[in-house]
Design an enzyme around this catalytic site. Structure first.
Site, PDB file in Angstrom:
ATOM      1  N   ASP A   1       1.588  -1.985  -6.829  1.00 45.49           N
ATOM      2  CA  ASP A   1       2.181  -0.729  -6.363  1.00 45.49           C
ATOM      3  C   ASP A   1       1.314  -0.285  -5.194  1.00 45.49           C
ATOM      4  OD1 ASP A   1       3.009   1.851  -5.841  1.00 45.49           O
ATOM      5  OD2 ASP A   1       3.218   2.432  -7.936  1.00 45.49           O
ATOM      6  N   HIS A   2       1.835  -0.402  -3.986  1.00 44.90           N
ATOM      7  CA  HIS A   2       0.985  -0.192  -2.808  1.00 44.90           C
ATOM      8  C   HIS A   2       0.408   1.217  -2.760  1.00 44.90           C
ATOM      9  CE1 HIS A   2       4.701   1.607  -1.155  1.00 44.90           C
ATOM     10  NE2 HIS A   2       3.900   2.254  -0.330  1.00 44.90           N
TER      11      HIS A   2
ATOM     12  N   HIS B   1       5.604   5.182  -8.353  1.00 43.79           N
ATOM     13  CA  HIS B   1       4.622   5.858  -7.510  1.00 43.79           C
ATOM     14  C   HIS B   1       4.164   7.191  -8.077  1.00 43.79           C
ATOM     15  CE1 HIS B   1       5.342   2.780  -4.699  1.00 43.79           C
ATOM     16  NE2 HIS B   1       6.308   3.329  -3.989  1.00 43.79           N
TER      17      HIS B   1
END
Length: 504
Positions: free
Chosen positions: A185-186, A248
């Site tokens: 998950d960037h 996120h």
């Protein structure tokens, strides 16, 4: 150049090597790691896709992407030549299990040339429907057995719902050990996100206040000015809840709400995050009605340009029931957070692009100063801005200069640009380096993914099964539907927005 920490010799195999993710993010990140001295002395990057390229043609394609998207600007010819000599291309169809044998041959050749076994990282920069196919074919080609050296990186979305996430977890578990699986998950690689943990656990100042006795509520907003672009078909099957909140925003909530880990080992940190998700209050049908808001944008004007409504976007169903905005009130039912609402908000075509966490502390128990001394009284707030600016602000009351006693809110600011002169690494640089080093701290574990899906499934099912009769219900360049304001106003609060230097 930093030469203190080096990973072992490493081979990257990038499935989707000709795709947008590799061109915009992965290749620039690997090149910047090379420039900054973080890449191992011996490394190889093998891009793969169906396009017919020679190694030289592929290198030129990556160079074009790096020149356009790298934070360090256009590539230096000498340094690029040295880097690109370790870049190769293999044309193959991911469905053809026979073609995977060539990966094994290349890896064996590198091991012979380097006189050591390399770490091997298989990066799935492809559509999620190819994840099971690639994993199965890697297993058939006997390329996954070395649990200490072989790693697989899975991009989001990890599953489409709880059932599909469990199925994918089970398939991967049959092929890999959990220590080999890096669910990326960037957002977790962003510098300010990592600094949340440093801010909380490296300082004694706030921990005594970090609980229900002193914190009134928490807001997490990730807002975007952008519309669909070319992603209409993907987004129409996803929506804001799946695309942003399930991963996120819930990850950011976990960082704010987690207990202090005993140490910095990856599983210890991830255990604390999973505990938060498991403590979160499940949604009943009444909760979905009263504590959630969905929206879909109509046409309007953004920065002087007319933009279409969601249903007029390319590759979107003209009668789409997909939400482009979501606002949800969550509760974490444990001793630290009982009764403290966490408000999460995200949406497309909103007034500002920003990612901000706001922690509002309770008001002073007794106001000593008369009301006329306070022109704009505000409770203390801690504001963590993730993007576009990176900063941490503590808002406190202070006396305005002058002979009379007038109080105003002022900001105590830690600003990255003002504090550090060196460039901030991109999120993918951090996460790719961690993958090479075998550090899973910033990556999601299987039970964490499933717990997040389990939490949002009642909302997802309700929204899917009941078509919204109000869509579209907010205009472009607004802050979303009016019902989102009502959601938080019922509790006596309002959504915070941080004045930024740029709306981009």
């Amino acid at each position: 150049m930093n030469t203190q920490i080096k990973s072992d010799p490493t081979v990257f195999v990038i499935f989707g090597g000709t795709g947008d993710l590799n061109m915009r993010k992965l290749a620039p990140a690997l090149y910047n790691l090379y420039l900054d001295g973080w890449m191992p002395k011996q490394f190889s990057i093998i891009g793969t896709g169906r396009t017919k390229y020679t190694d030289e043609q592929y290198r030129q394609t990556l160079l074009d992407g790096i020149n356009q998207f790298s934070r360090s600007g256009k590539a230096d010819p000498v340094k690029w030549k040295a880097f690109s000599e370790s870049v190769y291309y293999q044309s193959s169809d991911v469905k053809d299990h026979e073609s995977y044998k060539e990966f094994g041959t290349r890896i064996e050749k590198h091991a012979a040339d380097w006189k050591t076994k390399p770490n091997v990282i298989y990066y799935m920069a492809v559509s999620p429907n190819f994840f099971p196919i690639i994993a199965s074919n890697l297993s058939k080609a006997k390329l996954t057995q070395d649990t200490k050296r072989v790693r697989v990186v899975i991009e989001k979305p990890f599953g489409h719902d709880l059932e599909s996430a469990k199925e994918l977890n089970q398939l991967l578990a049959n092929i890999f050990d959990e220590c080999q699986i890096y669910r990326i998950d960037h957002y977790l690689g962003k510098e300010t996100v990592q600094n949340i943990m440093a801010f909380r656990f490296a300082n004694s100042l706030f921990e005594p206040l970090w609980n229900r006795n002193y914190i009134e509520h928490v807001q997490i907003s990730v807002t975007e000015q952008l519309g669909m672009g070319e992603r209409g078909d993907y987004y129409d099957g996803s929506g804001a809840l799946r695309d942003m909140i399930q991963n996120h925003l819930l990850q950011l909530l976990c960082l704010v709400a987690m207990e202090t880990p005993i140490n910095w080992e990856s599983d210890e940190v991830r255990n604390r995050k999973v505990e938060v998700l498991r403590a979160m209050r499940p949604f009943t049908a009444d909760d979905v009605r009263n504590s959630t808001v969905r929206g879909q944008y109509a046409k309007g004007w953004m920065e002087g340009k007319e933009v279409p409504g969601y249903r007029e976007e390319a590759k979107v169903d003209p009668q789409s029931n997909t939400e482009t905005f979501a606002a949800i009130k969550f509760f974490v039912d444990n001793w630290r957070w009982q009764g403290v609402p966490f408000y999460l908000r995200t949406g497309k075509r909103l007034h500002q692009s920003a990612s901000v966490i706001t922690i509002q502390f309770r008001d002073v128990p007794h106001k000593v100063f008369p009301s006329e001394t306070s022109e704009s009284w505000a409770q203390n707030r801690l504001i963590i801005s993730i993007q576009p600016e990176m900063s941490i602000r503590l808002q406190v009351q202070a006396k305005r200069p002058g002979l009379d006693m007038i109080l105003n809110p002022v900001d105590m600011v830690f600003d990255y640009k003002g504090t550090y002169s060196n460039q901030t690494p991109e999120a993918y640089e951090t996460l790719l380096l961690d993958t090479m080093m075998g550090d899973q701290t910033l990556f999601m574990r299987g039970d964490q993914v499933e717990s997040a899906w389990e939490l949002v499934m009642p909302i997802l099912n309700t929204w899917q099964n009941k078509k919204s009769l109000s869509f579209p219900n907010y205009s472009a360049d607004s802050w979303g539907p009016e019902s989102a304001e009502a959601l938080i106003a019922r509790d006596g609060f309002h959504w915070f927005t941080l004045p930024l230097t740029s709306k981009k």
